[in-house]
Design a protein around this motif. Structure first.
Motif, PDB file in Angstrom:
ATOM      1  N   TYR A  55      20.692  -8.433  -3.735  1.00 12.64           N
ATOM      2  CA  TYR A  55      19.820  -9.665  -2.894  1.00 12.64           C
ATOM      3  C   TYR A  55      20.720 -10.595  -3.001  1.00 12.64           C
ATOM      4  N   THR A  56      20.418 -11.556  -1.837  1.00 16.95           N
ATOM      5  CA  THR A  56      20.875 -13.053  -2.012  1.00 16.95           C
ATOM      6  C   THR A  56      19.742 -13.945  -1.790  1.00 16.95           C
ATOM      7  N   GLU A  91      14.808 -13.543  -4.374  1.00 22.69           N
ATOM      8  CA  GLU A  91      14.873 -13.334  -5.606  1.00 22.69           C
ATOM      9  C   GLU A  91      13.345 -12.950  -6.206  1.00 22.69           C
ATOM     10  N   ASP A 129      22.685  -9.659  -7.855  1.00 23.35           N
ATOM     11  CA  ASP A 129      23.013 -10.693  -6.701  1.00 23.35           C
ATOM     12  C   ASP A 129      24.432  -9.963  -5.716  1.00 23.35           C
ATOM     13  N   ALA A 130      24.248 -10.457  -4.489  1.00 28.81           N
ATOM     14  CA  ALA A 130      25.209  -9.746  -3.709  1.00 28.81           C
ATOM     15  C   ALA A 130      26.656 -10.108  -3.906  1.00 28.81           C
ATOM     16  N   MET A 131      26.688 -11.395  -4.493  1.00 30.26           N
ATOM     17  CA  MET A 131      28.116 -11.957  -4.771  1.00 30.26           C
ATOM     18  C   MET A 131      28.897 -11.186  -6.160  1.00 30.26           C
ATOM     19  N   SER A 172      17.405 -10.047   1.870  1.00 27.35           N
ATOM     20  CA  SER A 172      18.334 -11.116   2.307  1.00 27.35           C
ATOM     21  C   SER A 172      17.257 -12.107   3.020  1.00 27.35           C
ATOM     22  N   GLU A 191      26.677 -15.893   1.800  1.00 28.30           N
ATOM     23  CA  GLU A 191      26.762 -15.292   0.557  1.00 28.30           C
ATOM     24  C   GLU A 191      26.732 -13.714   0.532  1.00 28.30           C
ATOM     25  N   LEU A 192      26.189 -13.211   1.882  1.00 29.06           N
ATOM     26  CA  LEU A 192      26.200 -11.522   1.951  1.00 29.06           C
ATOM     27  C   LEU A 192      27.221 -11.195   2.829  1.00 29.06           C
TER      28      LEU A 192
END
Length: 143
Positions: free
Chosen positions: A7-8, A15, A36-38, A55, A66-67
């Motif tokens: 997720y982002t 979240e 987290d996607a990062m 997202s 961020e994704l």
């Protein structure tokens, strides 16, 4: 079932959704990792049976920055044999309500992932309403 939730989140709503879904799936007997996607490499997806992506939608129906790295890698990854679903918050005052959910769902499908249920979109609701919808969504994910 071995599940990953990627997720982002900007405001915390995505979240909250990811955490609620994870808790519910664990109650239902699934093994769940939440990232987290990062902080994930797309290659990691191959070690999971079920892929869930969350997202928010940015701007006029785009994926958030961020994704993007994760998304671009997913577009080049074979996910045949995997199952998945997508979730995210949106704001219905925009023309493309929670469009990130649609984009991500279509991308998973195009990479061979079988979509278990329609994506979950929430619209400026209370945390309790969101959690309730996430619990219902989670129950649809257990196959």
């Amino acid at each position: 079932m071995n599940t990953i939730i990627v997720y982002t989140s900007m405001t915390g709503t995505t979240e909250l959704m990811a955490t609620t879904i994870a808790k519910e799936l664990i109650k239902l007997g699934e093994t769940v990792d939440q990232k987290d996607a990062m902080e994930i490499f797309v290659e990691e997806l191959k070690s999971y049976d079920k892929i869930l992506i969350g997202s928010y939608t940015w701007g006029d129906g785009e994926l958030p920055d961020e994704l993007l790295d994760f998304y671009n890698e997913v577009k080049n990854t074979d996910l045949t044999g995997k199952t998945g679903a997508v979730f995210g918050p949106g704001d219905s005052c925009y023309e493309h309500f929670a469009r990130a959910v649609d984009i991500l769902e279509q991308t998973l499908k195009s990479r061979g992932c079988e979509i278990i249920t329609d994506g979950l979109k929430v619209d400026r609701e209370s945390d309790e309403q969101i959690k309730s919808k996430c619990r219902i969504f989670s129950n649809k994910l257990v196959i």
